[in-house]
Write an enzyme that holds these catalytic residues in place. Structure first.
Site, PDB file in Angstrom:
ATOM      1  N   LYS A  97       0.857  -1.192   0.000  1.00 54.19           N
ATOM      2  CA  LYS A  97       0.000   0.000   0.000  1.00 54.19           C
ATOM      3  C   LYS A  97       0.889   1.236   0.000  1.00 54.19           C
ATOM      4  O   LYS A  97       1.846   1.311   0.775  1.00 54.19           O
ATOM      5  CB  LYS A  97      -0.897   0.015   1.239  1.00 54.19           C
ATOM      6  CG  LYS A  97      -2.099   0.948   1.137  1.00 54.19           C
ATOM      7  CD  LYS A  97      -3.171   0.368   0.238  1.00 54.19           C
ATOM      8  CE  LYS A  97      -4.503   1.080   0.418  1.00 54.19           C
ATOM      9  NZ  LYS A  97      -5.540   0.508  -0.484  1.00 54.19           N
ATOM     10  N   THR A 148      -4.465  -4.936   1.013  1.00 54.13           N
ATOM     11  CA  THR A 148      -3.759  -3.676   1.213  1.00 54.13           C
ATOM     12  C   THR A 148      -4.615  -2.692   2.014  1.00 54.13           C
ATOM     13  O   THR A 148      -4.090  -1.805   2.689  1.00 54.13           O
ATOM     14  CB  THR A 148      -3.355  -3.043  -0.129  1.00 54.13           C
ATOM     15  OG1 THR A 148      -4.522  -2.694  -0.875  1.00 54.13           O
ATOM     16  CG2 THR A 148      -2.492  -4.002  -0.930  1.00 54.13           C
ATOM     17  N   ASP A 149      -5.934  -2.852   1.968  1.00 51.63           N
ATOM     18  CA  ASP A 149      -6.792  -2.017   2.810  1.00 51.63           C
ATOM     19  C   ASP A 149      -6.539  -2.308   4.287  1.00 51.63           C
ATOM     20  O   ASP A 149      -6.590  -1.399   5.128  1.00 51.63           O
ATOM     21  CB  ASP A 149      -8.266  -2.257   2.461  1.00 51.63           C
ATOM     22  CG  ASP A 149      -9.189  -1.280   3.158  1.00 51.63           C
ATOM     23  OD1 ASP A 149      -9.124  -0.073   2.829  1.00 51.63           O
ATOM     24  OD2 ASP A 149      -9.946  -1.703   4.052  1.00 51.63           O
ATOM     25  N   PHE A 169      32.359  27.691 -11.387  1.00 53.42           N
ATOM     26  CA  PHE A 169      32.543  26.502 -12.209  1.00 53.42           C
ATOM     27  C   PHE A 169      33.443  26.871 -13.390  1.00 53.42           C
ATOM     28  O   PHE A 169      33.037  27.625 -14.279  1.00 53.42           O
ATOM     29  CB  PHE A 169      31.207  25.957 -12.712  1.00 53.42           C
ATOM     30  CG  PHE A 169      31.324  24.605 -13.371  1.00 53.42           C
ATOM     31  CD1 PHE A 169      31.932  23.545 -12.726  1.00 53.42           C
ATOM     32  CD2 PHE A 169      30.833  24.397 -14.652  1.00 53.42           C
ATOM     33  CE1 PHE A 169      32.053  22.297 -13.333  1.00 53.42           C
ATOM     34  CE2 PHE A 169      30.937  23.152 -15.264  1.00 53.42           C
ATOM     35  CZ  PHE A 169      31.558  22.106 -14.601  1.00 53.42           C
ATOM     36  N   ARG A 199      28.516  32.628  -9.382  1.00 51.03           N
ATOM     37  CA  ARG A 199      27.203  32.264  -9.924  1.00 51.03           C
ATOM     38  C   ARG A 199      26.243  31.941  -8.786  1.00 51.03           C
ATOM     39  O   ARG A 199      26.654  31.701  -7.638  1.00 51.03           O
ATOM     40  CB  ARG A 199      27.317  31.057 -10.852  1.00 51.03           C
ATOM     41  CG  ARG A 199      27.760  29.780 -10.155  1.00 51.03           C
ATOM     42  CD  ARG A 199      27.716  28.576 -11.080  1.00 51.03           C
ATOM     43  NE  ARG A 199      28.104  27.350 -10.374  1.00 51.03           N
ATOM     44  CZ  ARG A 199      27.996  26.131 -10.886  1.00 51.03           C
ATOM     45  NH1 ARG A 199      27.492  25.974 -12.111  1.00 51.03           N
ATOM     46  NH2 ARG A 199      28.368  25.067 -10.201  1.00 51.03           N
ATOM     47  N   GLN A 221      29.917  18.970  -7.518  1.00 53.24           N
ATOM     48  CA  GLN A 221      30.651  17.807  -7.015  1.00 53.24           C
ATOM     49  C   GLN A 221      31.467  18.179  -5.778  1.00 53.24           C
ATOM     50  O   GLN A 221      31.515  17.427  -4.794  1.00 53.24           O
ATOM     51  CB  GLN A 221      31.578  17.246  -8.102  1.00 53.24           C
ATOM     52  CG  GLN A 221      30.867  16.535  -9.239  1.00 53.24           C
ATOM     53  CD  GLN A 221      30.389  17.474 -10.346  1.00 53.24           C
ATOM     54  OE1 GLN A 221      30.329  18.695 -10.162  1.00 53.24           O
ATOM     55  NE2 GLN A 221      30.054  16.903 -11.486  1.00 53.24           N
ATOM     56  N   ASN A 273      21.205  20.381  -9.948  1.00 52.99           N
ATOM     57  CA  ASN A 273      21.630  21.770 -10.065  1.00 52.99           C
ATOM     58  C   ASN A 273      20.480  22.582 -10.657  1.00 52.99           C
ATOM     59  O   ASN A 273      20.174  22.485 -11.844  1.00 52.99           O
ATOM     60  CB  ASN A 273      22.868  21.864 -10.956  1.00 52.99           C
ATOM     61  CG  ASN A 273      23.559  23.208 -10.851  1.00 52.99           C
ATOM     62  OD1 ASN A 273      23.044  24.122 -10.231  1.00 52.99           O
ATOM     63  ND2 ASN A 273      24.732  23.317 -11.454  1.00 52.99           N
ATOM     64  N   HIS A 306      19.398  25.484 -12.109  1.00 48.78           N
ATOM     65  CA  HIS A 306      20.124  26.580 -12.743  1.00 48.78           C
ATOM     66  C   HIS A 306      19.352  27.904 -12.685  1.00 48.78           C
ATOM     67  O   HIS A 306      18.135  27.947 -12.879  1.00 48.78           O
ATOM     68  CB  HIS A 306      20.399  26.249 -14.208  1.00 48.78           C
ATOM     69  CG  HIS A 306      21.234  25.037 -14.399  1.00 48.78           C
ATOM     70  ND1 HIS A 306      22.570  24.996 -14.090  1.00 48.78           N
ATOM     71  CD2 HIS A 306      20.931  23.804 -14.877  1.00 48.78           C
ATOM     72  CE1 HIS A 306      23.056  23.804 -14.366  1.00 48.78           C
ATOM     73  NE2 HIS A 306      22.077  23.057 -14.838  1.00 48.78           N
TER      74      HIS A 306
END
Length: 281
Positions: free
Chosen positions: A12, A57-58, A157, A174, A217, A243, A245
């Site tokens: 579930k 599952t109930d 970077f 940045r 990284q 990332n 951007h």
């Protein structure tokens, strides 16, 4: 033609639960989603349509609510163990996996103090736990998901290889934004998982803010190192950082300069960086 049923499981998903603990003069709130998955002797249900071994599952959903009534649901690691061991005891299950995601609510400040029963959820951050139980085996993984962070400088970077398809410009300043997902394991069962979670989260946020990032990284390694240093109980940590951007807008067609002020956020495509770190060599 011979056909083999290689592996199967069922369960579930997205069992929603809000629990309010009504202490004198102050309420506590827990808001969680629970996923349950069982593996075991269920082949006949698939191959013969025989449901004699299939717990509905109930029933799983109802079990979450019933056990939440009689037991604490925090820390979520302990509640997950309670559920996993309960379902593992259902005869035909050989392995039970319970994943819990807790939405992070904070108290609203009112009158100069945190309110006793009013809460605020500012974002999509979730505390997570995944418990897997089998005979003689218990594995617990804790973490934080969808922790959205951004800093407007302190990120660069450059020095990357270039080929005929490279258009990205090098930068030493940045915006860095990411939606952190971190998961960690302890060598033995953690007796204070909430304290560990709070320490890990604090280490992630402080390191993200203070580190001068030379790449995502570079940042992911610093984040993992910070969690291991701040949390002695943690033996291994895995992180995933997309990332998110924010691209500098070219304003030159309008006769305007852009000194790292005007950006357009771009959700897709985005870089995605993973790393797993552990103690020792």
């Amino acid at each position: 033609m011979a056909i083999s049923l290689v592996r199967n499981s069922y369960g579930k998903s997205r069992v929603r639960l809000v629990k309010v603990r009504r202490a004198e003069g102050r309420h506590e709130l827990t808001d969680i989603d629970v996923d349950i998955e069982l593996e075991g002797d269920f082949d006949d249900a698939y191959t013969q349509g025989d449901n004699g071994k299939v717990l509905p599952t109930d029933t799983m959903k109802n079990t979450v609510y019933a056990l939440a009534k009689g037991h604490p649901v925090e820390p979520i690691e302990d509640f997950g163990v309670l559920l996993a061991e309960h379902f593992l005891g259902k005869g035909h299950a050989r392995r039970a996996r319970v994943a819990i995601a807790e939405k992070v609510w904070s108290r609203i400040d009112a009158g100069g103090a945190p309110h006793r029963h009013a809460f605020l959820r500012a974002g999509g951050e979730r505390r997570t736990a995944e418990i897997t139980a089998a005979a003689g085996e218990l594995a617990i993984e804790s973490g934080v998901a969808d922790l959205l962070v951004l800093k407007t400088t302190g990120s660069a970077f450059s020095g990357f290889p270039r080929d005929p398809y490279t258009t990205l410009k090098e930068t030493d300043d940045r915006i860095l934004s990411t939606l952190m997902v971190a998961r960690w394991r302890t060598a033995t069962r953690d007796e204070a998982p909430t304290r560990t979670w709070e320490s890990a989260r604090r280490a992630l946020l402080e390191t993200f803010a203070e580190q001068h990032s030379l790449s995502v990284q570079h940042t992911i390694h610093a984040l993992g190192s910070a969690v291991l240093e701040a949390c002695p109980a943690v033996d291994e940590v895995s992180l995933s950082l997309p990332n998110k951007h924010c691209l500098l807008v070219d304003l030159s067609p309008f006769g305007l300069s852009n000194d790292n002020e005007i950006f357009v956020p771009v959700d897709e495509p985005h870089g995605l960086i993973h790393a797993t770190m552990k103690r020792g060599g």
